[in-house]
Design a protein around this motif. Structure first.
Motif, PDB file in Angstrom:
ATOM      1  N   ASP A 109       0.860  -1.184   0.000  1.00  0.00           N
ATOM      2  CA  ASP A 109       0.000   0.000   0.000  1.00  0.00           C
ATOM      3  C   ASP A 109       0.889   1.223   0.000  1.00  0.00           C
ATOM      4  OD1 ASP A 109      -2.721  -1.214   0.420  1.00  0.00           O
ATOM      5  OD2 ASP A 109      -1.675  -2.021   2.174  1.00  0.00           O
ATOM      6  N   LEU A 110       0.542   2.173  -0.863  1.00  0.00           N
ATOM      7  CA  LEU A 110       1.385   3.359  -0.955  1.00  0.00           C
ATOM      8  C   LEU A 110       0.585   4.486  -1.570  1.00  0.00           C
ATOM      9  CD1 LEU A 110       4.389   3.793  -0.268  1.00  0.00           C
ATOM     10  CD2 LEU A 110       4.932   3.301  -2.664  1.00  0.00           C
ATOM     11  N   ASP A 111       0.698   5.692  -0.990  1.00  0.00           N
ATOM     12  CA  ASP A 111       0.088   6.877  -1.583  1.00  0.00           C
ATOM     13  C   ASP A 111       1.203   7.805  -2.046  1.00  0.00           C
ATOM     14  OD1 ASP A 111      -2.323   5.901  -0.969  1.00  0.00           O
ATOM     15  OD2 ASP A 111      -2.883   7.454   0.498  1.00  0.00           O
ATOM     16  N   ILE A 112       1.136   8.242  -3.275  1.00  0.00           N
ATOM     17  CA  ILE A 112       2.135   9.174  -3.790  1.00  0.00           C
ATOM     18  C   ILE A 112       1.428  10.500  -4.090  1.00  0.00           C
ATOM     19  CG2 ILE A 112       3.859   9.606  -5.575  1.00  0.00           C
ATOM     20  CD1 ILE A 112       4.568   7.133  -4.066  1.00  0.00           C
ATOM     21  N   PRO A 113       1.682  11.542  -3.280  1.00  0.00           N
ATOM     22  CA  PRO A 113       1.064  12.842  -3.569  1.00  0.00           C
ATOM     23  C   PRO A 113       1.708  13.483  -4.789  1.00  0.00           C
ATOM     24  CG  PRO A 113       1.878  12.705  -1.296  1.00  0.00           C
ATOM     25  CD  PRO A 113       2.457  11.556  -2.036  1.00  0.00           C
ATOM     26  N   ARG A 114       0.906  14.247  -5.503  1.00  0.00           N
ATOM     27  CA  ARG A 114       1.409  14.974  -6.664  1.00  0.00           C
ATOM     28  C   ARG A 114       2.545  15.903  -6.241  1.00  0.00           C
ATOM     29  NH1 ARG A 114      -1.192  15.353 -11.649  1.00  0.00           N
ATOM     30  NH2 ARG A 114      -3.171  14.503 -10.949  1.00  0.00           N
ATOM     31  N   GLY A 115       3.618  15.908  -7.029  1.00  0.00           N
ATOM     32  CA  GLY A 115       4.736  16.797  -6.747  1.00  0.00           C
ATOM     33  C   GLY A 115       5.705  16.294  -5.684  1.00  0.00           C
ATOM     34  N   SER A 116       5.481  15.084  -5.212  1.00  0.00           N
ATOM     35  CA  SER A 116       6.347  14.579  -4.144  1.00  0.00           C
ATOM     36  C   SER A 116       7.474  13.723  -4.706  1.00  0.00           C
ATOM     37  CB  SER A 116       5.532  13.728  -3.172  1.00  0.00           C
ATOM     38  OG  SER A 116       5.109  12.540  -3.818  1.00  0.00           O
ATOM     39  N   VAL A 117       8.516  13.538  -3.896  1.00  0.00           N
ATOM     40  CA  VAL A 117       9.589  12.615  -4.247  1.00  0.00           C
ATOM     41  C   VAL A 117       9.611  11.499  -3.223  1.00  0.00           C
ATOM     42  CG1 VAL A 117      12.067  12.323  -4.540  1.00  0.00           C
ATOM     43  CG2 VAL A 117      10.956  14.437  -5.305  1.00  0.00           C
ATOM     44  N   THR A 118       9.433  10.293  -3.689  1.00  0.00           N
ATOM     45  CA  THR A 118       9.424   9.130  -2.815  1.00  0.00           C
ATOM     46  C   THR A 118      10.612   8.261  -3.163  1.00  0.00           C
ATOM     47  OG1 THR A 118       7.014   9.173  -2.840  1.00  0.00           O
ATOM     48  CG2 THR A 118       8.080   7.150  -2.037  1.00  0.00           C
ATOM     49  N   CYS A 119      11.487   8.012  -2.192  1.00  0.00           N
ATOM     50  CA  CYS A 119      12.618   7.128  -2.442  1.00  0.00           C
ATOM     51  C   CYS A 119      12.319   5.759  -1.853  1.00  0.00           C
ATOM     52  CB  CYS A 119      13.904   7.690  -1.834  1.00  0.00           C
ATOM     53  SG  CYS A 119      14.569   9.050  -2.812  1.00  0.00           S
ATOM     54  N   VAL A 120      12.502   4.738  -2.662  1.00  0.00           N
ATOM     55  CA  VAL A 120      12.279   3.369  -2.212  1.00  0.00           C
ATOM     56  C   VAL A 120      13.635   2.722  -2.011  1.00  0.00           C
ATOM     57  CG1 VAL A 120      11.214   1.157  -2.764  1.00  0.00           C
ATOM     58  CG2 VAL A 120      10.145   3.289  -3.557  1.00  0.00           C
TER      59      VAL A 120
END
Ligand SMILES: Nc1ncnc2c1ncn2[C@@H]1O[C@H](COP(=O)(O)OP(=O)(O)OP(=O)(O)O)[C@@H](O)[C@H]1O
Ligand SMILES: [Mg+2]
Lengths: 257, 266
Positions: free
Chosen positions: A34-45
């Motif tokens: 489960d993961l939410d990615i907001p617009r304009g965000s940077v998510t590092c996995v």
């Protein structure tokens, strides 16, 4: 039937993973992410090798079909799409950059960046070319337009690959260990391009081993292990003050050297 | 010794019949060019059909594989006889129209077109396998990069995979075209008047092999430069890959190849 709430959600949360699973035969690689990615965000996995990071990215743009769960992109359940051209239309709105660059070796740098603009978006050359030139200038390759990929360094190739993806005006960019195949002295030039991109507000999901990059750029760090998200939060929390034992062990190994 | 020279190199016969042999040579060259062109196209069509993605298209893949296996496994001469016999009989039974049963398209004789059809059916199957090797040698990352840019499977094949694959297999394609050159002589069996036939009819008229020998020389004049060309191309390719350049590094990912990518849309 799109409810009001979902539409608004699709506005702020550009990408939502709901219990995404993927197995290859009897090998369960993703076990409910489960993961939410907001617009304009940077998510590092981040996460150990084999934890399913690449598979996760590939499930997002459906290079792999999840075997369970849903992927919502801009409010649309893209895992429900069955038609090939609808799928292509979705992929067009996501860019992906690969560890091995995967530039088209039989095309010049300029053609690499123009081809999909013309053949997929239907732009003509007079429109595609200035766009490509602007992007290549932005990644510092204005003087390499007519070179072929094999004559470029790895760092230059990877910057072309980023420009190629950006030329499609994607709403979301996926990066899969894009600096792992590079000589150490070439890593920075690629990371700098990515930092700039992040600063300009591009939504990015970045699988990486570059902890300094994650610390500096990420809004959210996601630690994966064994096909699940073990821990997630702002870099200050996950990287500097991890709560989970597995996260601590992984960071201990990575940050040692 | 003198007999050998007289039998194979009788210059009187050669000068008398030179024009006749050259007209046979011209037919051989035309037959080879037309059959080559059509085989190259038909082989590529077969190779692409064989790579179609998805469960829904499995029957097409299966049929294509059956065709390729079938025609690769049959003697070209047998195919030629089957095709010419079928077309001629279909025509005389009124099942096939004359333009199809006894074709004389572009003013070329019927045996010529029987030869073109039979050789194309057979060599299309050979060349399809050559193309396939080329397509499968393209790193999987190329297809993934193309798909991730929103290209359909068809566009990815057309703009990314096939152009690279064809470049890789030009030498083996040429090798098969050399074999095709020699196999054009099979139309001899269905009454073709080409190079072999010209030599053989001289042999029957004069009991002398000079016409056949002249034919042999002509075949070699055509095939040996092609063989040399293949060699040059292979050497050049070798140098390229030894330099460590080329496209070899552009996608040899550690990830296992992903057989599902094309399925995504199905
Ligand atoms: N197409 C496939 N078929 C079978 N197994 C696969 C396939 N793709 C990935 N796997 C397996 O899934 C597991 C997770 O792979 P994945 O590439 O997602 O890991 P990763 O976290 O990206 O690792 P790395 O850091 O090494 O890139 C591995 O065991 C891999 O062998
Ligand atoms: Mg990976």
């Amino acid at each position: 039937m799109t409810t009001n709430g979902q539409a608004m959600n699709g506005d702020r949360i550009i990408l939502q993973l709901q219990g995404v699973q993927k197995s290859f035969g009897r090998l369960d690689v993703l076990r409910g992410v489960d993961l939410d990615i907001p617009r304009g965000s940077v998510t590092c996995v981040i996460g150990p090798s084999g934890s399913g990071k690449s598979t996760l990215l590939r499930c997002i743009n459906l290079l792999e079909r999840p075997t369970g769960g849903r992927v919502l992109f801009e409010g649309q359940d893209i895992t429900a799409i069955r038609k090939e051209d609808e799928l292509n239309a979705v992929r067009r709105r996501m860019g992906m950059v690969f560890q091995q660059f995967n530039l088209f070796p039989h095309k010049s740098v300029l053609e690499n960046v123009c081809l999909a603009q013309e053949k997929v978006l239907g732009r003509d050359r007079s429109e595609a070319r200035p766009r490509a030139e602007a992007l290549l200038a932005r990644v510092g390759l204005a003087n390499k337009l007519n070179e072929f990929p094999e004559r470029l360094s790895g760092g230059q190739q990877q910057r072309v690959a980023i420009a190629r993806a950006l030329a499609m005006d994607p709403h979301l960019m996926l990066f899969d260990e894009v600096t792992s195949a590079l000589d150490p002295e070439l890593v920075k030039e690629v990371l700098d391009v990515m930092k700039e991109l992040a600063a300009e507000g591009m939504t990015m999901v970045v699988v990486t081993h570059e902890m300094n990059f994650a610390r500096e750029v990420a809004d959210e760090v996601v630690f994966m292990d064994g096909g699940v998200v073990v821990e997630q939060g702002p870099p200050r929390e996950v990287l500097d003050n991890p709560q989970n034992e597995r996260t601590k062990r992984f960071l201990g190994l990575v940050l040692e050297h | 010794m003198e007999f050998i020279i007289n039998y194979y190199f009788d210059f009187d016969i050669i000068s008398d019949e030179f024009g006749f042999v050259v007209s046979g040579l011209w037919m051989t060259i035309k037959l080879w060019l037309v059959a080559s062109l059509l085989s190259l196209i038909w082989g590529l069509v077969l190779a692409v059909l064989r790579q179609l993605p998805g469960k829904a298209l499995a029957p097409i893949r299966g049929l294509t594989i059956a065709y390729i296996d079938g025609f690769r496994g049959l003697p070209a001469l047998l195919v030629l006889l089957l095709v010419s016999g079928f077309l001629a009989a279909g025509q005389s039974d009124g099942v096939l129209p004359k333009w199809l049963g006894l074709p004389t398209w572009f003013g070329e004789p019927t045996w010529f077109w029987y030869g073109v059809i039979g050789l194309t059916l057979t060599y299309g199957a050979y060349l399809a396998e050559v193309y396939r090797a080329g397509i499968e040698a393209i790193p999987h990352g190329q297809m993934e990069a193309a798909r991730s840019l929103g290209m359909s499977h068809g566009k990815a094949m057309r703009y990314i995979i096939v152009p690279q694959a064809v470049r890789k297999v030009i030498p083996p394609l040429l090798n098969d075209l050399i074999a095709l050159m020699k196999d054009t002589s099979l139309v001899f069996a269905i009454g073709g008047s080409e190079l072999l036939d010209a030599g053989f009819s001289i042999e029957s008229d004069y009991f002398n092999g000079s016409g056949l020998m002249l034919g042999a020389i002509f075949y070699l004049v055509l095939t040996i430069p092609l063989a040399r060309l293949v060699d040059v191309l292979l050497k050049r390719e070798q140098r390229r890959t030894q330099r460590g350049g080329g496209d070899a590094d552009a996608g040899e990912a550690e990830e296992p190849p992903n057989p599902n990518i094309g399925l995504a849309g199905a």
